[in-house]
Design a protein around this motif. Structure first.
Motif, PDB file in Angstrom:
ATOM      1  N   ASN A 261       0.849  -1.191   0.000  1.00 26.25           N
ATOM      2  CA  ASN A 261       0.000   0.000   0.000  1.00 26.25           C
ATOM      3  C   ASN A 261       0.884   1.239   0.000  1.00 26.25           C
ATOM      4  O   ASN A 261       1.993   1.233   0.556  1.00 26.25           O
ATOM      5  N   PHE A 262       0.376   2.297  -0.594  1.00 23.17           N
ATOM      6  CA  PHE A 262       1.094   3.565  -0.622  1.00 23.17           C
ATOM      7  C   PHE A 262       0.103   4.658  -0.235  1.00 23.17           C
ATOM      8  O   PHE A 262      -0.868   4.907  -0.942  1.00 23.17           O
ATOM      9  N   TYR A 263       0.365   5.257   0.934  1.00 22.62           N
ATOM     10  CA  TYR A 263      -0.582   6.186   1.521  1.00 22.62           C
ATOM     11  C   TYR A 263      -0.201   7.624   1.224  1.00 22.62           C
ATOM     12  O   TYR A 263       0.964   8.004   1.294  1.00 22.62           O
ATOM     13  N   GLY A 264      -1.215   8.426   0.956  1.00 19.04           N
ATOM     14  CA  GLY A 264      -1.043   9.862   0.925  1.00 19.04           C
ATOM     15  C   GLY A 264      -1.712  10.472   2.134  1.00 19.04           C
ATOM     16  O   GLY A 264      -2.217  11.590   2.066  1.00 19.04           O
ATOM     17  N   LEU A 265      -1.759   9.718   3.236  1.00 17.24           N
ATOM     18  CA  LEU A 265      -2.479  10.143   4.433  1.00 17.24           C
ATOM     19  C   LEU A 265      -1.609  11.036   5.304  1.00 17.24           C
ATOM     20  O   LEU A 265      -0.390  11.100   5.141  1.00 17.24           O
ATOM     21  N   THR A 266      -2.244  11.706   6.241  1.00 12.58           N
ATOM     22  CA  THR A 266      -1.515  12.507   7.210  1.00 12.58           C
ATOM     23  C   THR A 266      -0.828  11.582   8.204  1.00 12.58           C
ATOM     24  O   THR A 266      -1.151  10.394   8.315  1.00 12.58           O
ATOM     25  N   ALA A 267       0.151  12.148   8.946  1.00 13.95           N
ATOM     26  CA  ALA A 267       0.954  11.334   9.854  1.00 13.95           C
ATOM     27  C   ALA A 267       0.094  10.646  10.915  1.00 13.95           C
ATOM     28  O   ALA A 267       0.322   9.479  11.254  1.00 13.95           O
ATOM     29  N   ASP A 268      -0.928  11.350  11.454  1.00 17.95           N
ATOM     30  CA  ASP A 268      -1.738  10.744  12.507  1.00 17.95           C
ATOM     31  C   ASP A 268      -2.541   9.557  11.981  1.00 17.95           C
ATOM     32  O   ASP A 268      -2.728   8.561  12.676  1.00 17.95           O
ATOM     33  N   LYS A 269      -2.995   9.629  10.725  1.00 19.59           N
ATOM     34  CA  LYS A 269      -3.727   8.509  10.137  1.00 19.59           C
ATOM     35  C   LYS A 269      -2.816   7.297   9.941  1.00 19.59           C
ATOM     36  O   LYS A 269      -3.222   6.155  10.144  1.00 19.59           O
ATOM     37  N   VAL A 270      -1.589   7.568   9.542  1.00 21.70           N
ATOM     38  CA  VAL A 270      -0.637   6.466   9.357  1.00 21.70           C
ATOM     39  C   VAL A 270      -0.321   5.817  10.699  1.00 21.70           C
ATOM     40  O   VAL A 270      -0.224   4.590  10.805  1.00 21.70           O
ATOM     41  N   ILE A 271      -0.185   6.624  11.739  1.00 25.84           N
ATOM     42  CA  ILE A 271       0.100   6.075  13.070  1.00 25.84           C
ATOM     43  C   ILE A 271      -1.047   5.177  13.527  1.00 25.84           C
ATOM     44  O   ILE A 271      -0.833   4.100  14.101  1.00 25.84           O
ATOM     45  N   GLU A 272      -2.257   5.614  13.263  1.00 19.41           N
ATOM     46  CA  GLU A 272      -3.409   4.782  13.627  1.00 19.41           C
ATOM     47  C   GLU A 272      -3.373   3.449  12.883  1.00 19.41           C
ATOM     48  O   GLU A 272      -3.690   2.393  13.445  1.00 19.41           O
ATOM     49  N   ALA A 273      -2.970   3.500  11.607  1.00 17.47           N
ATOM     50  CA  ALA A 273      -2.877   2.264  10.835  1.00 17.47           C
ATOM     51  C   ALA A 273      -1.819   1.341  11.423  1.00 17.47           C
ATOM     52  O   ALA A 273      -2.017   0.117  11.512  1.00 17.47           O
ATOM     53  N   VAL A 274      -0.675   1.896  11.851  1.00 21.20           N
ATOM     54  CA  VAL A 274       0.382   1.079  12.448  1.00 21.20           C
ATOM     55  C   VAL A 274      -0.118   0.412  13.722  1.00 21.20           C
ATOM     56  O   VAL A 274       0.125  -0.780  13.962  1.00 21.20           O
ATOM     57  N   CYS A 275      -0.812   1.154  14.553  1.00 22.60           N
ATOM     58  CA  CYS A 275      -1.351   0.575  15.790  1.00 22.60           C
ATOM     59  C   CYS A 275      -2.341  -0.541  15.482  1.00 22.60           C
ATOM     60  O   CYS A 275      -2.374  -1.573  16.175  1.00 22.60           O
ATOM     61  N   GLY A 276      -3.143  -0.364  14.451  1.00 29.61           N
ATOM     62  CA  GLY A 276      -4.081  -1.416  14.072  1.00 29.61           C
ATOM     63  C   GLY A 276      -3.372  -2.673  13.620  1.00 29.61           C
ATOM     64  O   GLY A 276      -3.779  -3.794  13.964  1.00 29.61           O
ATOM     65  N   TYR A 277      -2.289  -2.531  12.868  1.00 33.56           N
ATOM     66  CA  TYR A 277      -1.533  -3.700  12.422  1.00 33.56           C
ATOM     67  C   TYR A 277      -0.866  -4.397  13.600  1.00 33.56           C
ATOM     68  O   TYR A 277      -0.769  -5.625  13.644  1.00 33.56           O
ATOM     69  N   ALA A 278      -0.396  -3.618  14.572  1.00 33.65           N
ATOM     70  CA  ALA A 278       0.274  -4.207  15.728  1.00 33.65           C
ATOM     71  C   ALA A 278      -0.681  -5.081  16.537  1.00 33.65           C
ATOM     72  O   ALA A 278      -0.282  -6.094  17.125  1.00 33.65           O
ATOM     73  N   GLN A 279      -1.940  -4.710  16.556  1.00 32.20           N
ATOM     74  CA  GLN A 279      -2.923  -5.510  17.289  1.00 32.20           C
ATOM     75  C   GLN A 279      -3.254  -6.815  16.583  1.00 32.20           C
ATOM     76  O   GLN A 279      -3.910  -7.683  17.141  1.00 32.20           O
ATOM     77  N   LYS A 280      -2.806  -6.972  15.326  1.00 34.33           N
ATOM     78  CA  LYS A 280      -3.008  -8.223  14.586  1.00 34.33           C
ATOM     79  C   LYS A 280      -1.824  -9.171  14.743  1.00 34.33           C
ATOM     80  O   LYS A 280      -1.676 -10.130  13.985  1.00 34.33           O
ATOM     81  N   ASP A 281      -0.962  -8.885  15.717  1.00 33.01           N
ATOM     82  CA  ASP A 281       0.215  -9.714  15.979  1.00 33.01           C
ATOM     83  C   ASP A 281       1.195  -9.707  14.805  1.00 33.01           C
ATOM     84  O   ASP A 281       1.877 -10.708  14.536  1.00 33.01           O
ATOM     85  N   GLU A 282       1.248  -8.582  14.091  1.00 40.12           N
ATOM     86  CA  GLU A 282       2.248  -8.437  13.039  1.00 40.12           C
ATOM     87  C   GLU A 282       3.447  -7.680  13.598  1.00 40.12           C
ATOM     88  O   GLU A 282       3.303  -6.770  14.409  1.00 40.12           O
ATOM     89  N   ASN A 283       4.652  -8.074  13.170  1.00 41.13           N
ATOM     90  CA  ASN A 283       5.849  -7.321  13.521  1.00 41.13           C
ATOM     91  C   ASN A 283       5.943  -6.104  12.601  1.00 41.13           C
ATOM     92  O   ASN A 283       5.733  -6.208  11.392  1.00 41.13           O
TER      93      ASN A 283
END
Length: 670
Positions: A473-495
């Motif tokens: 994926n390639f995001y043109g999102l703001t930094a806070d939106k990207v951070i939220e996405a990272v937190c969501g991935y972390a909750q899926k047990d992804e490194n």
């Protein structure tokens, strides 16, 4: 002291000339000559007088004043010739005096008469050359400027005449000239500078190079030509203003207007300089070779050129830009400017490109005549085709620049696609299961600039030392939106692996504070930050941080050998079934970036790939033997294996029965 000098001293104005002028220094030397001959009031020792004399001469030379030249010019023109003065360095009034003196020598006959005739012919020829030098900038350049390496008179090629025509074309104020190194771009620009200063001494010219030191060296050359005897012979009215400060970074001519700004100034590509009053701006090779692997340098030079340099023009309807360069990278300042001109975004600009031609055998034909140049170009073409493409073909998008020729894919159907050969179905079924059961690593390349996108690629690292890409994926999102996405991935047990080097390092530090508040201190067991240092087989980082191009060069063998695979699907081609990238926008974008790098607009996927490969360098195997298949590129491109070509030749010759080789063997690379 001679009687002539004494009479000159007595006839001089009682008032002292202005300090720093040639007349001022000559007055001091005349005084010392009188004193040395005992005609002055002082009775100093002769050695002290000679020392003071040498001091005044040295002070004059430091101001660019040649006192010997001034003293010789005070002699009779015929005596000047006897002093070794060259005709080409004598001004028109002096030449006419010499000619009149020789015309008056009617008594000369025989051998002396022939000598007189030859001298008159030479004087007439010199006067004609000077007249022609005042008529065209190229002819002025030939008269005054000399080859920087040999000191010989310049030989203009048709290419050089086109440059002068472009620089003086009233229809285009701004020009971009691309030509190989060593073809005389800078030397011709010296001559154009002299032409401009001779026509209008009020001009302000900016000489800009990649660094300030280089710009100062080239400005010093122009200054030397301004004070040279040849230039003074053609343009005696152009003189340095000795009353104003003269330093390595600027010089000022005598002019009718009063200005606090110098006539010509030197600046580097990213130098800080003030004022908005330049009539001519001359960027000369702004981009050094290192812009090929330093993105930050590319961006910094481009921003300084567009936001600072171009804004320093005095009058946008009259000021000129003369840009000369050799392109080194597809996204450097030069190529960005060329694209803007091509797309019509810079009206009033003209671009000219001069490349090395080749004969029917591929032998380079030099654009200028220089001994050994053809052999040098041929050696460069053989040993370093990438540099040859940039420096000689003016093509930074040449296919030779690409580090990766092919990518391997795994079958997302697991061998169930009807197009998958029967012999390979078990292989792809096991490979898909191995990738799906691998350890999940999501790699982020945070956007460090407004034009960048955040790259987000999910990998699966297998126990056998392979890796497969699951999504991109390639995001043109703001930094806070990207951070939220990272937190969501972390909750899926992804490194999570995030780049933290250069501009991204500051971003990563802010993200780490947010992750601590959102996920708690244990987030470090799941979210990792990595720089760009290369890692050894044990996974330990060592050495210096690697540039983007070098990191990609290190990971490209893993892609070309099938250690890291992209998801693929079967497609029917003229060569039979073949795996190609799946039809997903993000994966297609990643696939194109990897294959076409560095000829890409965005390279966020390349950063993610190189970061993953570098971080897991100790876990990924260095060589495997995947089931290699030709990658289809359309009907016009037929990529076949060695074994298939041998089989086809034998079949055409009737040596093999049809069906004598299995399909898997036919399409396997030998």
């Amino acid at each position: 002291m001679s009687d002539d000098a004494a009479s000159l001293s007595q006839a001089a104005d009682v008032s002292e000339p202005a300090q720093g002028t040639p007349e001022y220094y000559q007055r001091q030397l005349d005084r010392l000559e009188l004193e040395l001959e005992g005609k002055g009031e002082s009775k100093r020792d002769a050695l002290d007088i000679k020392r003071e004399y040498e001091t005044w001469v040295a002070l004059a030379e430091s101001k660019g004043i040649d006192m010997r030249e001034i003293q010789v010019s005070r002699l009779d023109p015929l005596r000047q010739l006897l002093q070794g003065r060259q005709l080409i360095e004598m001004q028109e009034p002096e030449l006419l005096k010499v000619r009149d003196s020789m015309d008056a020598a009617e008594a000369l006959s025989g051998a002396e008469g022939e000598i007189k005739k030859k001298w008159i012919e030479l004087i007439d020829l010199t006067l004609e050359l000077q007249r022609r030098a005042r008529s065209h900038p190229a002819l002025l350049t030939i008269y005054v400027v000399r080859c920087q390496s040999t000191g010989d008179v310049l030989r203009m090629a048709p290419m050089h005449m086109e440059w002068f025509a472009a620089w003086n074309d009233p229809g285009y104020l701004n020009t971009v000239i691309l030509a190989p190194p060593g073809t005389g771009k800078t030397t011709c620009l010296f001559g154009q500078d002299l032409w401009d200063l001779a026509r209008d001494s009020r001009l302000r010219i900016l000489k800009q190079c990649g660094d300030l030191n280089t710009a100062e060296k080239r400005l010093a050359v122009v200054r030397l030509y301004v004070v040279s005897k040849r230039f003074r012979a053609v343009c005696p009215h152009v003189r340095l203003d000795s009353r104003l400060p003269d330093n390595a970074g600027s010089f000022t001519l005598m002019r009718t207007n009063v200005s606090q700004d110098a006539t010509m100034e030197a600046a580097g590509a990213t130098s800080n300089f003030q004022g908005a009053g330049f009539d001519i701006i001359e960027p000369d090779d702004l981009c050094p070779l290192k812009v090929r692997w330093e993105k930050s340098t590319r961006d910094r030079i481009t921003q300084a050129f567009t936001g600072v340099t171009l804004m320093r023009r005095r009058d946008l309807t009259r000021s000129k830009v003369r840009y000369i360069a050799t392109p080194w990278y597809n996204d450097d300042t030069t190529n960005r400017l060329m694209r803007e001109i091509r797309d019509g975004k810079r009206p009033g600009w003209r671009a000219l490109k001069f490349v090395v031609r080749e004969d029917v055998d591929g032998i380079p034909i030099p654009p200028v005549d220089r001994p050994g140049l053809r052999e040098e170009l041929l050696a460069l073409k053989r040993t370093d085709p990438v540099m040859y493409a940039c420096a000689c073909k003016m093509d930074t998008r040449d296919k030779l620049l690409r580090k990766l020729e092919r990518i391997h894919y795994y079958d997302v159907s697991g061998g169930t696609d009807p197009l998958c050969p029967v012999e390979q179905r078990d292989y792809y079924r096991d490979l898909l299961g191995e990738i799906r059961g691998g350890q999940k690593w999501r790699v982020f390349d945070p956007a460090a600039g407004g034009a960048d996108k955040t790259g987000d690629v999910l990998f699966a690292k297998t126990v056998r030392g392979r890796a497969g890409v699951l999504e991109a994926n390639f995001y043109g999102l703001t930094a806070d939106k990207v951070i939220e996405a990272v937190c969501g991935y972390a909750q899926k047990d992804e490194n999570i692996l995030i780049e933290s080097q250069g501009p991204a390092k500051g971003i990563a530090s802010m993200w780490a504070l947010y992750f601590t508040q959102k996920l708690g201190p244990d987030f470090r067991k799941q979210i990792f930050f990595s720089g760009t240092r290369i890692r050894d087989s044990a996974g330990q980082s060592s050495g210096q941080n690697l540039a983007k191009e070098q990191r990609y060069f290190n990971c490209s063998p893993l892609l070309s050998s099938g250690v890291v695979l992209l998801p693929g699907k079967w497609e029917s081609t003229e060569l039979g079934p073949s795996l190609v990238c799946v039809e997903d926008p993000g994966l297609q974008e990643l696939n194109d970036q990897l294959l076409n790098y560095p000829d890409v607009t965005n390279d966020d996927g390349v950063d993610c790939m190189s970061l993953f490969c570098n971080y897991h360098a100790g876990d990924l195997v260095r060589s495997v033997e995947p089931l290699a298949r030709p990658r289809a590129r359309g009907p016009a491109h037929r990529q076949t294996s060695t074994l298939y070509r041998v089989y086809a030749a034998q079949l055409a010759a009737g040596r093999l029965p049809r069906g004598g080789v299995s399909e898997a063997e036919m399409f396997s690379a030998a």
